[in-house]
Design an enzyme around this catalytic site. Sequence first.
Site, mmCIF file in Angstrom:
data_model
loop_
_atom_site.group_PDB
_atom_site.id
_atom_site.type_symbol
_atom_site.label_atom_id
_atom_site.label_comp_id
_atom_site.label_asym_id
_atom_site.label_seq_id
_atom_site.Cartn_x
_atom_site.Cartn_y
_atom_site.Cartn_z
ATOM 1 N N GLU A 268 48.643 26.081 63.720
ATOM 2 C CA GLU A 268 48.255 26.206 62.303
ATOM 3 C C GLU A 268 49.506 26.118 61.423
ATOM 4 O OE1 GLU A 268 46.596 30.068 61.309
ATOM 5 O OE2 GLU A 268 45.483 29.248 59.610
ATOM 6 N N LYS B 223 39.487 24.989 57.597
ATOM 7 C CA LYS B 223 39.196 26.358 58.057
ATOM 8 C C LYS B 223 38.028 26.957 57.271
ATOM 9 C CE LYS B 223 41.958 30.572 58.892
ATOM 10 N NZ LYS B 223 43.326 31.113 58.740
ATOM 11 N N CYS C 79 42.314 29.089 63.643
ATOM 12 C CA CYS C 79 42.748 30.487 63.698
ATOM 13 C C CYS C 79 41.623 31.510 63.537
ATOM 14 C CB CYS C 79 43.865 30.695 62.674
ATOM 15 S SG CYS C 79 44.934 32.078 63.120
HETATM 16 N N1 LIG Z 1 45.945 33.666 60.767
HETATM 17 C C1 LIG Z 1 44.636 33.759 61.027
HETATM 18 O O1 LIG Z 1 43.852 33.060 60.445
HETATM 19 C C2 LIG Z 1 44.066 34.700 62.025
HETATM 20 C C3 LIG Z 1 44.729 35.924 62.415
HETATM 21 O O2 LIG Z 1 45.911 36.106 62.228
HETATM 22 C C4 LIG Z 1 43.863 36.917 63.040
HETATM 23 O O3 LIG Z 1 42.654 36.658 63.215
HETATM 24 O O4 LIG Z 1 44.324 37.987 63.373
#
Ligand SMILES: NC(=O)CC(=O)C(=O)O
Length: 238
Positions: free
Chosen positions: A6, A73, A114
């Site tokens: 990401e 996302k 994520c």
């Molecule tokens: N960075 C994200 O989107 C997710 C994350 O850090 C987490 O679910 O914990």
Amino acid sequence: MVILPEFCNSPNGNDAFYAESIPGDSTAVYSQAAQDNKVFLVAGSIPERKDGKLYNTSTVFNPEGSLIAKFSKVFHIDVDIPGGITFQESKTITAGDNLVTFDTPYCKVGLGVCYDIRFPELAKLYVDRGCQLLIFPTFFSVTTGSAHFELLTRARAADNQLYVATVSPARDETTSVVAWGYSCVADPWGEVIAKAGHEEAIVYGDIDPDFVKKIRSQMPLTKQRRADMYTVMDLSNN
Ligand SMILES: NC(=O)CC(=O)C(=O)O
């Protein structure tokens, strides 16, 4: 297939990042890299500028360098964990509202970014669309990653009986959000088959679509669902 994490072209923070349009400078580099190396490239995600808004968007290029999929996302990481991490992604990023899959000669792939891995319904909808591999470019923090990163990777793999790859940046203690690291691949039985540490690394995982079939025939969870009791409906825009 090569997968990046990401925000692979930008710092990650509540507001400190660099955004560009798609196609743009970064995607030109990804396209060329996919072509030069004759690979499918899941180019992590980048902050995308579109119609005056920002999205957290993953792009996928085929071995000819063509853009074949684009996913933004869906779920915002809006969390407040005292002593851990406070993050309000919704302040800057607009959520996507499409599920996105792409086909390869080997298997069908579903995309999330994520925090999307925390929503089991999303993964379930990808099973219904025929995926054998789910890919999540990620940037978990040390606080949440130490508790949940591998757990979520294995859980989504086991409850959907497919491969899951979660790909993180290496840890850098100087950034405003410190990444957990530990990229990993889990198989349809929920076992981790490949795993990094928190330092920079390349992790290789073999994806075997026959193993997906085998696990699903030995334990046919999808057929055993109780549609008379509950349902998860696919209302995505595509
Ligand atoms: N960075 C994200 O989107 C997710 C994350 O850090 C987490 O679910 O914990």
